[in-house]
Design an enzyme around this catalytic site. Sequence first.
Site, PDB file in Angstrom:
ATOM      1  N   ASP A 296       0.792  -1.222   0.000  1.00  0.00           N
ATOM      2  CA  ASP A 296       0.000   0.000   0.000  1.00  0.00           C
ATOM      3  C   ASP A 296       0.833   1.284   0.000  1.00  0.00           C
ATOM      4  O   ASP A 296       0.362   2.325  -0.459  1.00  0.00           O
ATOM      5  CB  ASP A 296      -0.952   0.000   1.193  1.00  0.00           C
ATOM      6  CG  ASP A 296      -2.124  -0.959   0.974  1.00  0.00           C
ATOM      7  OD1 ASP A 296      -2.247  -1.483  -0.133  1.00  0.00           O
ATOM      8  OD2 ASP A 296      -2.894  -1.179   1.919  1.00  0.00           O
ATOM      9  N   ASN A 380     -10.964   0.037  -0.398  1.00  0.00           N
ATOM     10  CA  ASN A 380     -11.933  -0.447   0.588  1.00  0.00           C
ATOM     11  C   ASN A 380     -11.462  -0.307   2.030  1.00  0.00           C
ATOM     12  O   ASN A 380     -12.266  -0.435   2.956  1.00  0.00           O
ATOM     13  CB  ASN A 380     -12.256  -1.929   0.338  1.00  0.00           C
ATOM     14  CG  ASN A 380     -11.013  -2.811   0.351  1.00  0.00           C
ATOM     15  OD1 ASN A 380     -10.167  -2.680  -0.530  1.00  0.00           O
ATOM     16  ND2 ASN A 380     -10.901  -3.692   1.329  1.00  0.00           N
ATOM     17  N   TYR A 381     -10.168  -0.054   2.268  1.00  0.00           N
ATOM     18  CA  TYR A 381      -9.610  -0.166   3.614  1.00  0.00           C
ATOM     19  C   TYR A 381      -9.102   1.170   4.121  1.00  0.00           C
ATOM     20  O   TYR A 381      -8.607   1.994   3.341  1.00  0.00           O
ATOM     21  CB  TYR A 381      -8.449  -1.172   3.612  1.00  0.00           C
ATOM     22  CG  TYR A 381      -8.475  -2.106   4.799  1.00  0.00           C
ATOM     23  CD1 TYR A 381      -9.172  -3.309   4.764  1.00  0.00           C
ATOM     24  CD2 TYR A 381      -7.798  -1.787   5.961  1.00  0.00           C
ATOM     25  CE1 TYR A 381      -9.193  -4.163   5.854  1.00  0.00           C
ATOM     26  CE2 TYR A 381      -7.814  -2.633   7.058  1.00  0.00           C
ATOM     27  CZ  TYR A 381      -8.512  -3.823   6.997  1.00  0.00           C
ATOM     28  OH  TYR A 381      -8.533  -4.663   8.085  1.00  0.00           O
ATOM     29  N   ASP A 440      15.027   6.257  12.787  1.00  0.00           N
ATOM     30  CA  ASP A 440      16.393   6.759  12.712  1.00  0.00           C
ATOM     31  C   ASP A 440      16.701   7.426  14.052  1.00  0.00           C
ATOM     32  O   ASP A 440      16.308   8.561  14.312  1.00  0.00           O
ATOM     33  CB  ASP A 440      16.510   7.751  11.553  1.00  0.00           C
ATOM     34  CG  ASP A 440      17.920   8.311  11.386  1.00  0.00           C
ATOM     35  OD1 ASP A 440      18.791   7.978  12.210  1.00  0.00           O
ATOM     36  OD2 ASP A 440      18.143   9.075  10.435  1.00  0.00           O
TER      37      ASP A 440
END
Length: 636
Positions: A296, A380-381, A440
């Site tokens: 994603d 959808n998410y 980091d």
Amino acid sequence: MNHPLEPLTQAEVKQAVELLQTLPDWTAKTRVISISLKEPAKAVVFQWPEDSASARCATAVLMHNDINRAATVQMDLTARRILNVQLAPEGAQPTLSADEQIECEQAVLASEAFRAALENQYGIKDTSLVMVDIWSAGHYDQDDDRDAGQRLTRPLCFLRSDPTDNGYARPIEGIRPVVDLNTMTVVRIEEYGNWPLPPEACNYSPERVSPLRTDIKPLVITQTDGPSFTLENHQLNWQKWKLVIGFNAREGLTLHHIRYTDGGRDRSILYRGSLTEMVVPYGDPRPTQARKNAFDVGEYGMGMCANGLQLGCDCLGDITYLDADLCDSRGRALTIPNAICIHEEDYGILWKHTDRRLPDHPEVRRSRRLVISSISTVENYEYGFYWYFYQDGNIEFQLKLTGILSLGAARPDETLPHGAMIAPQLYAPNHQHFFNVRLDFDLDGERNTISQVDVVADPIDERNPFENAFRAKATALKTEKQACANLNLATSRTWRISNPSSLNRLGEPVAYKFMPGDNSVPFASPNAWWRKRARFVDHHVWVTPFAENENFAAGDFPNQSLADHGLSTWIQADRPIEDTDVVMWYTFGHTHIPRPEDYPVMPAAYIGFLLKPSGFFDRNPANDVPPAVAAKCHGS
């Protein structure tokens, strides 16, 4: 005064686009995938604000559709010149742009081949109610070699009953269009058979849910004197915390130069924190479901998918928002309003003690935390990204997973072992979500050491007569390969980040403890194609020396990649990581076995981690938090 790590302004994005348009290979078919701040060297940042004359630079990722080639461009905005153009490896595909998602849906709905398949299998002639969700094509096997050199997607399709219906309730299971994004044409229709459309609608908007609850009284959060933080551009001060809030099209929300004021001195803790990649693999081998996985971050971009947040809904209380200044793939200005939410929350008890000898003088302090959040929708998410800062020096990152399951159709009386039926003839496959965060550290300076800490029982001998002794065993990590590790519940494994050159008053290196939360391991074989491309899931923890060009766990171009080009390749050099500028990469996952209660919208699930001071301070840094004013919470 602007901090050198603040994100690009809309004016700077516009200036970058103008520079890009002067490139000799710029054409009408060139897409701007992203433009973001090219962060200055750490030495420059550490000289700020005494020396604030650093140049503002930008990095752009382009996609030349006409030649199917990506490029990365470095620009000096202060000097108004191009610094460098680097063509991506042949076949490398950058992130899908928001424009391509819209144009892909239009291309599918206009395709005669798609219309014919839809009518043939389902008798549907009108495509106006068909939803087309763009899904990255990925790479799976030698059959995909026929598609080599194309920028592809394999969308999933659904059917609404009306324009505002929840179309995910009716997946069109047997048809998969394949779209070439360079030409924006449907190159073929893959047909896998006929599944009847699930018979039931299921919606979630208030107009379609009846009856709504009537027993909820208003919950109002007020801060009559305003919030306790101050914000100058993207520089945030709260309690003893100082940091810079960043944002870019790929990672979304990023945090920079995080410091805590201790005894009048600003002490650095974390130089940069961000989500670098995520992958969502599905566990159903059926032909219609087997190709479902998504990177994603690298394939869609968390920043480009960010929501404009709404007061009282996404965030509650006295809220401050920051917009995100981006551009679309044609270089036009794109501002996401309220992309970042900043507010304070009451978080229960911070600390308390009641001395039984002084029963009328209990001491209690309430915990208040600062919240910096952003939410992204990938079709959808939904993914919510929440950074929490606490008065006692803790930093927490929490991911909230919600939205709508990726659904498929089932035939009547069909048994599907790799998922769950959640409504009649409606099926949700098992899947996992894996996230990778890059931390980091600059703990009291750049030279840090990370140790793996395991709790072990003492041998049962004369020195342990009651057989109750155990201790924490710290192993300093010296090289990259040694650092690769997974969680271990049997040893309560954590990690300690320390600075050997900065000692606390007890003579020990100052340190923070990394405490993992819920996690998972991948169930797919290491030979599964998605795992070949996402080797960052092989270990929960990785440690590398800081390198300016190592920013994304699966590499710069994971879209349609054939192999991993990130962490698993970098650590082959097995570079030294002790007492140097180190980066910790944490992979954490959520295994989702669906249930009917996850439908039509899934209640939020939570995963994340905690950074906790461990010898960084001389004592409880929240000892000086005053008692609450509104009630008698102390002995006065």
